[in-house]
Design a protein around this motif. Structure first.
Motif, PDB file in Angstrom:
ATOM      1  N   LEU A 298      26.418 -69.825-118.335  1.00 46.20           N
ATOM      2  CA  LEU A 298      25.141 -69.550-117.334  1.00 46.20           C
ATOM      3  C   LEU A 298      25.501 -68.988-115.842  1.00 46.20           C
ATOM      4  CD1 LEU A 298      23.273 -72.958-117.897  1.00 46.20           C
ATOM      5  CD2 LEU A 298      22.536 -70.641-118.649  1.00 46.20           C
ATOM      6  N   ASP A 299      26.957 -69.350-115.785  1.00 42.43           N
ATOM      7  CA  ASP A 299      27.575 -68.778-114.674  1.00 42.43           C
ATOM      8  C   ASP A 299      28.260 -67.169-114.758  1.00 42.43           C
ATOM      9  OD1 ASP A 299      29.897 -69.058-116.295  1.00 42.43           O
ATOM     10  OD2 ASP A 299      30.498 -70.834-115.272  1.00 42.43           O
ATOM     11  N   SER A 300      27.761 -66.731-115.776  1.00 42.96           N
ATOM     12  CA  SER A 300      28.129 -65.131-116.036  1.00 42.96           C
ATOM     13  C   SER A 300      29.802 -64.878-115.542  1.00 42.96           C
ATOM     14  CB  SER A 300      27.347 -64.475-115.150  1.00 42.96           C
ATOM     15  OG  SER A 300      25.992 -64.646-115.385  1.00 42.96           O
ATOM     16  N   ILE A 301      30.451 -65.805-116.053  1.00 45.36           N
ATOM     17  CA  ILE A 301      31.901 -65.641-116.119  1.00 45.36           C
ATOM     18  C   ILE A 301      32.723 -65.459-117.198  1.00 45.36           C
ATOM     19  CG2 ILE A 301      34.035 -66.546-115.218  1.00 45.36           C
ATOM     20  CD1 ILE A 301      32.597 -68.245-113.279  1.00 45.36           C
TER      21      ILE A 301
ATOM     22  N   LYS B 231      24.580 -81.184-111.836  1.00 44.34           N
ATOM     23  CA  LYS B 231      23.203 -80.849-112.843  1.00 44.34           C
ATOM     24  C   LYS B 231      23.755 -79.351-113.365  1.00 44.34           C
ATOM     25  CE  LYS B 231      18.435 -79.926-112.932  1.00 44.34           C
ATOM     26  NZ  LYS B 231      17.065 -80.032-112.363  1.00 44.34           N
ATOM     27  N   SER B 232      24.283 -78.270-112.532  1.00 44.84           N
ATOM     28  CA  SER B 232      24.660 -77.137-113.181  1.00 44.84           C
ATOM     29  C   SER B 232      25.762 -77.077-114.330  1.00 44.84           C
ATOM     30  CB  SER B 232      25.149 -76.206-112.184  1.00 44.84           C
ATOM     31  OG  SER B 232      26.417 -76.537-111.575  1.00 44.84           O
ATOM     32  N   LEU B 233      26.446 -78.382-114.478  1.00 45.11           N
ATOM     33  CA  LEU B 233      27.363 -78.503-115.356  1.00 45.11           C
ATOM     34  C   LEU B 233      26.779 -79.078-116.701  1.00 45.11           C
ATOM     35  CD1 LEU B 233      30.551 -79.747-113.506  1.00 45.11           C
ATOM     36  CD2 LEU B 233      30.166 -77.363-113.971  1.00 45.11           C
ATOM     37  N   LYS B 234      25.594 -79.662-116.433  1.00 45.28           N
ATOM     38  CA  LYS B 234      24.936 -80.138-117.802  1.00 45.28           C
ATOM     39  C   LYS B 234      24.027 -79.325-118.325  1.00 45.28           C
ATOM     40  CE  LYS B 234      24.873 -84.693-115.620  1.00 45.28           C
ATOM     41  NZ  LYS B 234      24.071 -85.866-115.039  1.00 45.28           N
ATOM     42  N   GLU B 235      23.536 -78.022-117.520  1.00 49.54           N
ATOM     43  CA  GLU B 235      22.849 -77.028-118.155  1.00 49.54           C
ATOM     44  C   GLU B 235      23.401 -76.147-119.109  1.00 49.54           C
ATOM     45  OE1 GLU B 235      20.953 -75.526-114.618  1.00 49.54           O
ATOM     46  OE2 GLU B 235      19.752 -77.315-114.159  1.00 49.54           O
ATOM     47  N   PHE B 236      22.425 -75.830-120.069  1.00 41.61           N
ATOM     48  CA  PHE B 236      23.019 -74.503-120.720  1.00 41.61           C
ATOM     49  C   PHE B 236      21.711 -73.951-121.477  1.00 41.61           C
ATOM     50  CE2 PHE B 236      22.794 -78.539-123.442  1.00 41.61           C
ATOM     51  CZ  PHE B 236      22.183 -78.084-124.473  1.00 41.61           C
ATOM     52  N   ILE B 237      21.763 -72.966-122.250  1.00 42.22           N
ATOM     53  CA  ILE B 237      20.650 -72.066-122.740  1.00 42.22           C
ATOM     54  C   ILE B 237      21.313 -72.072-124.145  1.00 42.22           C
ATOM     55  CG2 ILE B 237      19.776 -69.892-122.925  1.00 42.22           C
ATOM     56  CD1 ILE B 237      20.124 -69.317-120.070  1.00 42.22           C
TER      57      ILE B 237
ATOM     58  N   TYR C 136      19.670 -68.641-139.503  1.00 45.98           N
ATOM     59  CA  TYR C 136      19.915 -68.305-138.253  1.00 45.98           C
ATOM     60  C   TYR C 136      20.998 -69.164-137.847  1.00 45.98           C
ATOM     61  CZ  TYR C 136      14.966 -66.573-138.185  1.00 45.98           C
ATOM     62  OH  TYR C 136      14.026 -66.144-138.556  1.00 45.98           O
ATOM     63  N   LYS C 137      21.716 -68.843-136.844  1.00 45.21           N
ATOM     64  CA  LYS C 137      22.812 -69.649-136.001  1.00 45.21           C
ATOM     65  C   LYS C 137      22.534 -69.825-134.570  1.00 45.21           C
ATOM     66  CE  LYS C 137      25.661 -65.673-135.556  1.00 45.21           C
ATOM     67  NZ  LYS C 137      27.197 -65.406-135.934  1.00 45.21           N
ATOM     68  N   LEU C 138      22.991 -70.856-134.140  1.00 39.34           N
ATOM     69  CA  LEU C 138      22.370 -71.505-132.704  1.00 39.34           C
ATOM     70  C   LEU C 138      23.739 -71.003-131.864  1.00 39.34           C
ATOM     71  CD1 LEU C 138      20.618 -74.600-133.264  1.00 39.34           C
ATOM     72  CD2 LEU C 138      19.699 -72.318-133.021  1.00 39.34           C
ATOM     73  N   ILE C 139      23.695 -70.623-130.686  1.00 37.94           N
ATOM     74  CA  ILE C 139      24.971 -70.427-129.959  1.00 37.94           C
ATOM     75  C   ILE C 139      24.444 -71.162-128.510  1.00 37.94           C
ATOM     76  CG2 ILE C 139      26.300 -68.508-128.426  1.00 37.94           C
ATOM     77  CD1 ILE C 139      26.403 -68.480-131.636  1.00 37.94           C
ATOM     78  N   ALA C 140      25.351 -72.014-128.020  1.00 36.64           N
ATOM     79  CA  ALA C 140      25.186 -72.670-126.894  1.00 36.64           C
ATOM     80  C   ALA C 140      25.783 -71.974-125.738  1.00 36.64           C
ATOM     81  CB  ALA C 140      25.372 -74.099-126.861  1.00 36.64           C
ATOM     82  N   LEU C 141      25.039 -71.428-124.506  1.00 36.47           N
ATOM     83  CA  LEU C 141      25.679 -70.663-123.520  1.00 36.47           C
ATOM     84  C   LEU C 141      25.998 -71.850-122.297  1.00 36.47           C
ATOM     85  CD1 LEU C 141      23.810 -67.471-123.656  1.00 36.47           C
ATOM     86  CD2 LEU C 141      25.980 -67.895-124.667  1.00 36.47           C
ATOM     87  N   LYS C 142      27.224 -72.184-122.056  1.00 33.27           N
ATOM     88  CA  LYS C 142      27.572 -73.279-121.038  1.00 33.27           C
ATOM     89  C   LYS C 142      28.256 -72.451-120.005  1.00 33.27           C
ATOM     90  CE  LYS C 142      28.345 -76.143-125.097  1.00 33.27           C
ATOM     91  NZ  LYS C 142      29.287 -77.160-125.751  1.00 33.27           N
TER      92      LYS C 142
ATOM     93  N   LEU D 277      33.092 -74.152-116.128  1.00 34.67           N
ATOM     94  CA  LEU D 277      33.907 -75.383-115.845  1.00 34.67           C
ATOM     95  C   LEU D 277      33.545 -76.539-116.710  1.00 34.67           C
ATOM     96  CD1 LEU D 277      35.820 -76.841-113.840  1.00 34.67           C
ATOM     97  CD2 LEU D 277      34.015 -77.177-112.278  1.00 34.67           C
ATOM     98  N   ALA D 278      32.134 -76.536-117.086  1.00 33.42           N
ATOM     99  CA  ALA D 278      31.869 -77.584-118.278  1.00 33.42           C
ATOM    100  C   ALA D 278      32.712 -77.359-119.475  1.00 33.42           C
ATOM    101  CB  ALA D 278      30.230 -77.367-118.447  1.00 33.42           C
ATOM    102  N   LYS D 279      32.815 -76.177-119.793  1.00 31.58           N
ATOM    103  CA  LYS D 279      33.758 -75.895-120.903  1.00 31.58           C
ATOM    104  C   LYS D 279      35.038 -76.457-120.940  1.00 31.58           C
ATOM    105  CE  LYS D 279      31.654 -71.452-122.077  1.00 31.58           C
ATOM    106  NZ  LYS D 279      32.237 -69.860-122.566  1.00 31.58           N
TER     107      LYS D 279
END
Length: 126
Positions: free
Chosen positions: A36-39, A70-76, A94-100, A103-105
């Motif tokens: 989510l932070d595009s890094i 809150k931003s560390l808890k959010e993901f897509i 299908y496969k699910l990919i969580a984009l986090k 810093l949360a990672k």
């Protein structure tokens, strides 16, 4: 007199060292999707040479204050088709990919390492 709960508590420092953060960042895999932070992990590894002290302070603050942004808890979650499937009607196609957040990672890896060490030390797993 100590209770059983107090005797079994782990003595874990809420302060994360810059060396620990550096090690965790270096262990991140390259060529992974943006969070989510595009890094990108590759970019973080280079930037960490400069910002590792600040990252360690932020991570330590999260643990000492017991507040996670809150931003560390959010993901897509992104749904991708698995290649080579004949019928995409089934969920297994299908496969699910969580984009986090990056810093949360890193925090998740840190906590996972603590749990793994504790499980080994106290022989909690067979």
């Amino acid at each position: 007199m100590e209770t059983i709960r107090e005797q079994n508590m782990l003595n874990i420092s809420p302060t994360i060292s810059t060396e620990e953060i550096s090690k965790l960042i270096r262990s991140l895999l390259n060529r992974k999707a943006l969070g989510l932070d595009s890094i990108l992990n590759e970019v973080l590894k280079v930037a960490a040479l400069i910002i590792v002290k600040d990252l360690a302070e932020v991570a330590s603050h999260c643990f000492t204050s017991r507040i996670i942004l809150k931003s560390l808890k959010e993901f897509i979650t992104v749904v991708l088709h698995k290649e080579g499937k004949k019928d995409y009607f089934f969920l297994g196609s299908y496969k699910l990919i969580a984009l986090k957040n990056m810093l949360a990672k890193v925090l998740k890896k840190y906590i996972a390492n603590i749990i793994s060490k504790a499980a080994e030390e106290y022989r909690l797993l067979p």
